[in-house]
Design a protein around this motif. Structure first.
Motif, PDB file in Angstrom:
ATOM      1  N   ILE A  60       0.524  44.403  17.542  1.00 51.31           N
ATOM      2  CA  ILE A  60      -0.159  45.252  18.099  1.00 51.31           C
ATOM      3  C   ILE A  60      -0.759  46.491  17.286  1.00 51.31           C
ATOM      4  N   GLU A  61       0.149  46.848  16.397  1.00 49.05           N
ATOM      5  CA  GLU A  61       0.090  47.746  15.396  1.00 49.05           C
ATOM      6  C   GLU A  61      -0.699  47.060  14.322  1.00 49.05           C
ATOM      7  N   ASN A  62      -0.674  45.742  13.978  1.00 48.50           N
ATOM      8  CA  ASN A  62      -1.665  45.495  12.890  1.00 48.50           C
ATOM      9  C   ASN A  62      -2.992  45.024  13.417  1.00 48.50           C
ATOM     10  N   VAL A  63      -3.126  44.715  14.878  1.00 38.91           N
ATOM     11  CA  VAL A  63      -4.472  44.431  15.495  1.00 38.91           C
ATOM     12  C   VAL A  63      -5.172  45.701  15.249  1.00 38.91           C
ATOM     13  N   PHE A  64      -4.436  47.036  15.754  1.00 39.78           N
ATOM     14  CA  PHE A  64      -5.511  48.184  15.783  1.00 39.78           C
ATOM     15  C   PHE A  64      -5.047  48.915  14.400  1.00 39.78           C
ATOM     16  N   SER A  65      -4.680  48.388  13.156  1.00 41.35           N
ATOM     17  CA  SER A  65      -4.166  49.106  12.106  1.00 41.35           C
ATOM     18  C   SER A  65      -3.506  50.470  12.258  1.00 41.35           C
ATOM     19  N   LEU A  66      -2.711  50.537  13.091  1.00 41.35           N
ATOM     20  CA  LEU A  66      -1.694  51.909  13.233  1.00 41.35           C
ATOM     21  C   LEU A  66      -0.756  51.947  12.204  1.00 41.35           C
ATOM     22  N   PRO A  67      -0.656  52.778  11.622  1.00 43.93           N
ATOM     23  CA  PRO A  67       0.355  53.097  10.603  1.00 43.93           C
ATOM     24  C   PRO A  67       2.051  53.378  11.179  1.00 43.93           C
ATOM     25  N   GLY A  68       2.330  52.246  11.912  1.00 42.55           N
ATOM     26  CA  GLY A  68       3.692  52.733  12.658  1.00 42.55           C
ATOM     27  C   GLY A  68       4.876  51.615  12.111  1.00 42.55           C
ATOM     28  N   LEU A  69       5.788  51.715  12.666  1.00 39.77           N
ATOM     29  CA  LEU A  69       7.097  50.873  12.284  1.00 39.77           C
ATOM     30  C   LEU A  69       6.771  49.433  11.943  1.00 39.77           C
ATOM     31  N   GLY A  70       5.723  48.797  12.979  1.00 42.20           N
ATOM     32  CA  GLY A  70       5.648  47.363  12.951  1.00 42.20           C
ATOM     33  C   GLY A  70       4.801  46.957  11.724  1.00 42.20           C
ATOM     34  N   ARG A  71       3.915  47.823  11.266  1.00 45.04           N
ATOM     35  CA  ARG A  71       3.221  47.498  10.040  1.00 45.04           C
ATOM     36  C   ARG A  71       4.200  48.014   8.892  1.00 45.04           C
ATOM     37  N   LEU A  72       4.961  48.783   9.077  1.00 48.82           N
ATOM     38  CA  LEU A  72       5.809  49.011   7.712  1.00 48.82           C
ATOM     39  C   LEU A  72       6.975  47.915   7.529  1.00 48.82           C
ATOM     40  N   ILE A  73       7.372  47.295   8.873  1.00 51.24           N
ATOM     41  CA  ILE A  73       8.338  46.122   8.671  1.00 51.24           C
ATOM     42  C   ILE A  73       7.667  44.843   8.033  1.00 51.24           C
ATOM     43  N   PHE A  74       6.367  44.656   8.396  1.00 51.84           N
ATOM     44  CA  PHE A  74       5.306  43.745   7.559  1.00 51.84           C
ATOM     45  C   PHE A  74       5.444  43.920   5.996  1.00 51.84           C
ATOM     46  N   GLN A  75       5.116  45.263   5.753  1.00 51.39           N
ATOM     47  CA  GLN A  75       4.777  45.588   4.257  1.00 51.39           C
ATOM     48  C   GLN A  75       6.034  45.458   3.602  1.00 51.39           C
ATOM     49  N   ALA A  76       7.394  45.791   4.080  1.00 53.61           N
ATOM     50  CA  ALA A  76       8.703  45.747   3.523  1.00 53.61           C
ATOM     51  C   ALA A  76       8.877  44.347   3.226  1.00 53.61           C
ATOM     52  N   ILE A  77       8.675  43.605   4.290  1.00 55.84           N
ATOM     53  CA  ILE A  77       8.980  42.082   4.020  1.00 55.84           C
ATOM     54  C   ILE A  77       8.220  41.390   2.885  1.00 55.84           C
ATOM     55  N   GLY A  78       6.812  41.790   2.839  1.00 52.10           N
ATOM     56  CA  GLY A  78       5.564  41.284   2.068  1.00 52.10           C
ATOM     57  C   GLY A  78       6.171  41.887   0.720  1.00 52.10           C
ATOM     58  N   ASN A  79       6.704  43.067   0.536  1.00 54.41           N
ATOM     59  CA  ASN A  79       7.144  43.587  -0.710  1.00 54.41           C
ATOM     60  C   ASN A  79       8.501  43.198  -1.180  1.00 54.41           C
ATOM     61  N   ARG A  80       9.302  42.633  -0.528  1.00 57.07           N
ATOM     62  CA  ARG A  80      10.521  42.144  -0.834  1.00 57.07           C
ATOM     63  C   ARG A  80      11.437  43.422  -1.036  1.00 57.07           C
ATOM     64  N   ASP A  81      11.198  44.447  -0.040  1.00 55.11           N
ATOM     65  CA  ASP A  81      11.967  45.813   0.089  1.00 55.11           C
ATOM     66  C   ASP A  81      13.010  45.546   0.850  1.00 55.11           C
ATOM     67  N   LEU A  82      14.322  44.939   0.302  1.00 50.87           N
ATOM     68  CA  LEU A  82      15.235  44.409   1.218  1.00 50.87           C
ATOM     69  C   LEU A  82      16.215  45.666   1.700  1.00 50.87           C
ATOM     70  N   PRO A  83      16.449  47.058   0.788  1.00 52.80           N
ATOM     71  CA  PRO A  83      16.923  48.141   1.617  1.00 52.80           C
ATOM     72  C   PRO A  83      15.888  48.921   2.584  1.00 52.80           C
ATOM     73  N   LEU A  84      14.941  48.533   2.613  1.00 49.30           N
ATOM     74  CA  LEU A  84      14.048  49.169   3.608  1.00 49.30           C
ATOM     75  C   LEU A  84      13.892  48.272   4.708  1.00 49.30           C
ATOM     76  N   VAL A  85      14.030  46.951   4.586  1.00 48.48           N
ATOM     77  CA  VAL A  85      14.002  45.880   5.853  1.00 48.48           C
ATOM     78  C   VAL A  85      15.402  45.986   6.415  1.00 48.48           C
TER      79      VAL A  85
END
Length: 320
Positions: free
Chosen positions: A261-286
């Motif tokens: 839902i946060e990606n559908v509505f472009s909300l800067p929440g934890l949901g988008r942060l998880i997606f971004q962390a996985i895409g950036n290979r940021d394992l400490p953040l994941v």
């Protein structure tokens, strides 16, 4: 009551400890070179070695786990590799969107579900009951992201009453404010609440029907209490124990299930942060986000256990 709470709190701590071991083992002890995965195949050996030293990957696993656990207790989750900033600041910033969204969606879920469930149970096998069950079945079948897109098309495009996406912030200095923030979260909250309310309404109906067959309900009616007073004052309280279980699971799902839902509505929440962390290979953040999600679910279950005892004191005797 004190012994009951102590046992539940001890169980909470043990479960959190086990969850931390599992999260650390799965993400930190994966086969291969974690630093190489984070930097990519094109990284030089010197860069990989520098990142290993920065993350402490050159130390034994038990020592790394104890340091990570100490950081969790002191709210020091480390530094994000992709954002180069403290993880706790990133999480706090995104929680300011995800947590209000989950609370708003849960409030809508409870109001809609309890009203619909009680209405259906009070009109068992009549038109009102069949109508509520049909609508709830439809609500369960509709994906929340698809319903969210429909809400945007109707209430943001055709009828421009709400913004189609984004979040202006809670501060008026940022161009937002309380009212603008709530307007931005209204459509996502409704999209999340419809599915959860449909599920909870069916559970509420079943629980209320079970209680309506009890002898004390007939006694209350014989004493002259109205049907509405019996439903809201006696039946609902006794039916809340199984309903609370579903509520607890649903709130955990709302907190952790806002990713789409946060990606559908472009909300800067934890949901988008998880997606971004996985895409950036940021394992400490994941790793920190996965542990936060696990701790949220475990804590909510603990709160539900405590609420059981408040609603039904007999359960305290069983727990002794």
């Amino acid at each position: 009551m004190a012994l009951f709470l102590l046992k539940r709190f001890a169980s909470l701590l043990i479960t959190l400890a086990v969850a931390s071991v599992v999260v650390f083992a799965v993400l930190a002890l994966l086969p291969g070179n974690v630093a190489q995965v984070m930097l990519g195949e094109s990284a030089t050996p010197e860069a990989v070695a520098a990142l290993e030293a920065r993350l402490g990957l050159d130390r034994p696993a038990p020592a790394r786990y104890l340091d990570w656990l100490r950081g969790l207790v002191t709210l020091d989750f480390g530094i994000s590799h992709a954002y180069d900033s403290p993880i706790v600041e990133l999480v706090a910033e995104r929680l300011a969107v995800t947590l209000p969204l989950a609370l708003l969606a849960m409030a809508l879920t409870v109001v809609l579900a309890l009203a619909a469930g009680l209405y259906a149970a009070s009109r068992h096998n009549r038109a009102g009951d069949l109508g509520v069950m049909a609508l709830s079945q439809l609500g369960i079948a509709v994906p929340s992201f698809w319903f969210g897109i429909l809400l945007v098309m109707l209430f943001a495009v055709k009828l421009p009453w709400f913004p189609s996406g984004g979040f202006p912030g809670w501060s008026e200095d940022e161009g937002g404010g309380l009212w603008e923030g709530l307007r931005a979260l209204a459509l996502p909250a409704v999209a999340l609440a419809v599915v959860q309310a449909a599920i909870l309404a069916r559970f509420t109906r079943s629980a209320v029907l079970d209680v309506l067959r009890e002898d004390f309900v007939r006694t209350a009616r014989a004493k002259g209490l109205s049907r509405r007073a019996v439903l809201w004052g006696h039946v609902l309280r006794n039916a809340m124990v199984p309903v609370l279980t579903v509520m607890g699971l649903q709130f955990a799902n709302l907190v952790t299930g806002t990713v789409v839902i946060e990606n559908v509505f472009s909300l800067p929440g934890l949901g988008r942060l998880i997606f971004q962390a996985i895409g950036n290979r940021d394992l400490p953040l994941v790793q920190a986000l996965v542990m936060l999600i696990a701790a949220t679910v475990i804590t909510i279950n603990f709160v539900v256990d405590v609420l059981y005892a408040v609603i039904d004191p007999r359960l305290k005797m069983v727990g002794r």
